[in-house]
Design an enzyme around this catalytic site. Structure first.
Site, PDB file in Angstrom:
ATOM      1  N   HIS A   1       0.837  -1.210   0.000  1.00  0.00           N
ATOM      2  CA  HIS A   1       0.000   0.000   0.000  1.00  0.00           C
ATOM      3  C   HIS A   1       0.867   1.254   0.000  1.00  0.00           C
ATOM      4  CE1 HIS A   1      -3.963  -1.871   0.258  1.00  0.00           C
ATOM      5  NE2 HIS A   1      -3.374  -2.795   0.990  1.00  0.00           N
TER       6      HIS A   1
ATOM      7  N   ASP B   1       2.483   2.030  -3.115  1.00  0.00           N
ATOM      8  CA  ASP B   1       2.585   2.450  -4.526  1.00  0.00           C
ATOM      9  C   ASP B   1       1.768   3.707  -4.813  1.00  0.00           C
ATOM     10  OD1 ASP B   1       0.275   0.960  -4.133  1.00  0.00           O
ATOM     11  OD2 ASP B   1       0.378  -0.101  -6.044  1.00  0.00           O
TER      12      ASP B   1
ATOM     13  N   GLY C   1      -6.436 -14.447  -9.576  1.00  0.00           N
ATOM     14  CA  GLY C   1      -7.088 -13.651  -8.537  1.00  0.00           C
ATOM     15  C   GLY C   1      -6.597 -13.953  -7.134  1.00  0.00           C
TER      16      GLY C   1
ATOM     17  N   SER D   1      -0.538 -11.916  -9.343  1.00  0.00           N
ATOM     18  CA  SER D   1      -0.470 -11.190 -10.606  1.00  0.00           C
ATOM     19  C   SER D   1      -0.515 -12.068 -11.847  1.00  0.00           C
ATOM     20  CB  SER D   1       0.760 -10.282 -10.649  1.00  0.00           C
ATOM     21  OG  SER D   1       0.563  -9.354 -11.672  1.00  0.00           O
TER      22      SER D   1
ATOM     23  N   ASP E   1       3.263  -4.703 -11.163  1.00  0.00           N
ATOM     24  CA  ASP E   1       3.121  -6.075 -11.676  1.00  0.00           C
ATOM     25  C   ASP E   1       3.722  -6.226 -13.072  1.00  0.00           C
ATOM     26  OD1 ASP E   1       1.786  -6.270  -9.345  1.00  0.00           O
ATOM     27  OD2 ASP E   1      -0.201  -6.622 -10.202  1.00  0.00           O
TER      28      ASP E   1
HETATM   29  P1  ADP Z   1      -4.262 -11.507 -10.093  1.00  0.00           P
HETATM   30  O1  ADP Z   1      -3.575 -10.681 -11.127  1.00  0.00           O
HETATM   31  O2  ADP Z   1      -3.810 -11.197  -8.712  1.00  0.00           O
HETATM   32  O3  ADP Z   1      -4.185 -12.974 -10.364  1.00  0.00           O
HETATM   33  P2  ADP Z   1      -6.533 -10.144 -11.162  1.00  0.00           P
HETATM   34  O4  ADP Z   1      -7.944 -10.052 -10.732  1.00  0.00           O
HETATM   35  O5  ADP Z   1      -5.750  -8.889 -11.342  1.00  0.00           O
HETATM   36  O6  ADP Z   1      -5.798 -11.125 -10.133  1.00  0.00           O
HETATM   37  O7  ADP Z   1      -6.429 -10.904 -12.551  1.00  0.00           O
HETATM   38  C1  ADP Z   1      -7.053 -12.153 -12.716  1.00  0.00           C
HETATM   39  C2  ADP Z   1      -7.792 -12.156 -14.051  1.00  0.00           C
HETATM   40  O8  ADP Z   1      -6.846 -12.184 -15.149  1.00  0.00           O
HETATM   41  C3  ADP Z   1      -8.629 -13.402 -14.243  1.00  0.00           C
HETATM   42  O9  ADP Z   1      -9.889 -13.285 -13.624  1.00  0.00           O
HETATM   43  C4  ADP Z   1      -8.729 -13.468 -15.769  1.00  0.00           C
HETATM   44  O10 ADP Z   1      -9.689 -12.560 -16.255  1.00  0.00           O
HETATM   45  C5  ADP Z   1      -7.362 -12.966 -16.214  1.00  0.00           C
HETATM   46  N1  ADP Z   1      -6.447 -14.098 -16.439  1.00  0.00           N
HETATM   47  C6  ADP Z   1      -5.268 -14.322 -15.801  1.00  0.00           C
HETATM   48  N2  ADP Z   1      -4.658 -15.443 -16.263  1.00  0.00           N
HETATM   49  C7  ADP Z   1      -5.461 -15.940 -17.236  1.00  0.00           C
HETATM   50  C8  ADP Z   1      -5.406 -17.088 -18.108  1.00  0.00           C
HETATM   51  N3  ADP Z   1      -4.400 -17.946 -18.060  1.00  0.00           N
HETATM   52  N4  ADP Z   1      -6.416 -17.263 -18.968  1.00  0.00           N
HETATM   53  C9  ADP Z   1      -7.459 -16.404 -19.020  1.00  0.00           C
HETATM   54  N5  ADP Z   1      -7.556 -15.322 -18.233  1.00  0.00           N
HETATM   55  C10 ADP Z   1      -6.594 -15.073 -17.343  1.00  0.00           C
HETATM   56 MG    MG Z   2      -3.724  -8.564 -11.348  1.00  0.00          MG
END
Ligand code: ADP
Ligand code: MG
Length: 395
Positions: free
Chosen positions: A40, A42, A130, A134, A181
């Site tokens: 927190h 950034d 999620g 990242s 990220d």
């Molecule tokens: P984090 O980046 O922490 O994992 P985010 O909510 O920022 O969480 O990003 C997750 C989102 O990115 C997923 O819900 C999806 O929409 C997208 N995503 C990430 N990796 C993939 C993948 N391999 N295939 C399809 N969508 C993906």
């Molecule tokens: Mg993300």
């Protein structure tokens, strides 16, 4: 088979079954990440200190086509798992959320490279989505790296690539993310972390980890659904305190200044939001811990680095109040395990992951204890890995 070679086979198989085998296939990879310290900070123009996960990330496999389309398929649990984008007819609203990250990257690449893109793409990741590791930036940077290779574009500066991927997430996926990220997914390096100044985008590569140490990442599997309002509220509080101090951001405030501001008798601070003092105290002390943490690693003082990680967690729990029961439990179990150097939540909080720096000889004991006392969680061990790269696939 290593984690990455099995991910590559999986992605190639997915590509071949969707689009057909043939020549001209290339692959791009980018890792997920954890933030070692500096949470927190950034959006307060402070410092962050992420490292790339070793061999844990996203692979995009693709081929140029003459169809004038972007065809995408993902092995992830998303529905529908494939999508066809035609630039003339497809509206942003028609694109499934996950595919917006990909289409966004293609569009931002087209702008930077001054090329029209027409490709078939397959995507696989061994990152949880999620969970705060990242997966989104890993996806963006993997796709961008693949496009650079497919179109033989070698003149895009790394910082422009990073900003293009961030822009794709802002503009197409509608997620107002910071720049950390995409930065670490692009510029991460083996056995190094990146110390990033969020105000200037300057960075320093800092050696991280020696052979005796591992980083254990523990996913609480708790989703931070209600966190949006809480983040906005924390951010507004930080801005209000900075304003009342007459500075653009808390990044410019020292601990002494903050204490004086809040603890001088007779000063009217009634205009400030509830909990303004502990909230801003977290940010100001965390920026200081990130700076000290970097100095510790430069000097090879792992023990003090571990203490700073522990203090960071306490500050996030008590002052910023963004941890949760599961994160606190995981970190407590780690703290009580012999051979642990330090442990804290990582990422935005309210769920997601904790990280624990541990001596290799104590890794198994830690994993066993986490399994016993935090059965909802799952853990993996990692070191600092490479940032994005691309390669040609054999026919
Ligand atoms: P984090 O980046 O922490 O994992 P985010 O909510 O920022 O969480 O990003 C997750 C989102 O990115 C997923 O819900 C999806 O929409 C997208 N995503 C990430 N990796 C993939 C993948 N391999 N295939 C399809 N969508 C993906
Ligand atoms: Mg993300």
């Amino acid at each position: 088979m290593t984690a990455l070679s099995s991910l590559q086979s999986k992605t190639s198989d997915l590509f071949n079954s969707k689009f057909g085998a043939g020549p001209g296939l290339k692959a791009g990879y980018a890792p997920g990440r954890v933030n070692l310290i500096g949470e927190h900070t950034d959006y307060n123009n402070g410092y962050v200190f992420p490292m790339a996960l070793a061999n844990i990330g996203t692979i995009a496999v693709g081929r140029m086509t003459k169809k004038g389309e972007i065809n995408i398929v993902s092995s992830a649990d998303v529905s529908p798992n494939s999508f066809q984008y035609k630039s003339v007819t497809t509206e942003l609203g028609d694109i499934p959320q996950w595919a917006r990250y990909v289409v966004g990257v293609v569009k931002c690449f087209e702008d930077l490279a001054n090329r029209k893109v027409s490709v078939d793409l397959a995507i696989s990741s061994n990152l949880p989505m999620g969970a705060g590791l990242s997966s989104s930036a890993s996806l963006e940077v993997a796709v961008f790296s693949l496009l650079e290779s497919l179109y033989d574009v070698t003149n895009i500066a790394k910082i422009d690539k990073i900003k293009a991927c961030q822009k794709a997430e802002h503009k197409y996926a509608n997620v107002p993310c910071g720049i950390m990220d995409q930065f670490i997914a692009t510029l991460g390096d083996v056995d190094h972390a990146l110390f990033i100044n969020c105000e200037t985008d300057d960075y320093e590569k800092v050696p991280f980890g020696d052979e005796s140490l591992l980083l254990v990442v523990t996913d609480t599997h708790k989703k931070h659904e209600l966190a949006g309002g809480e983040y906005a509220n924390r951010r507004a509080t930080c801005e209000a305190v900075a304003k009342s101090l007459g500075v653009p951001s808390l990044g410019e405030v020292s601990i002494d200044q903050l204490v004086k501001h809040f603890c001088t008798p007779g000063r009217d601070l009634s205009h400030l939001p509830d909990k303004a003092y502990p909230r801003s105290r977290h940010v100001v002390t965390e920026i200081d811990r990130a700076k000290k943490g970097k100095e510790c690693l430069v000097a090879g003082d792992v023990r003090l680095f571990g203490q700073l990680m522990n203090e960071s967690h306490k500050s996030l729990a008590d002052d910023y109040q963004v941890t949760c029961k599961e994160l606190d439990e995981v970190v407590q179990v780690a703290w009580e395990t012999e051979g642990v150097v330090g442990s804290r939540m990582t990422g935005g909080g309210f769920g997601g992951c904790a990280i624990t720096l541990v001596y290799r000889h104590a890794e198994q004991a830690l994993l066993d204890r986490l399994r016993e006392f935090c059965p909802y969680s799952s853990s993996f061990s990692t070191t600092a890995g490479r940032g994005a790269y691309s390669w040609d696939l054999p026919e």
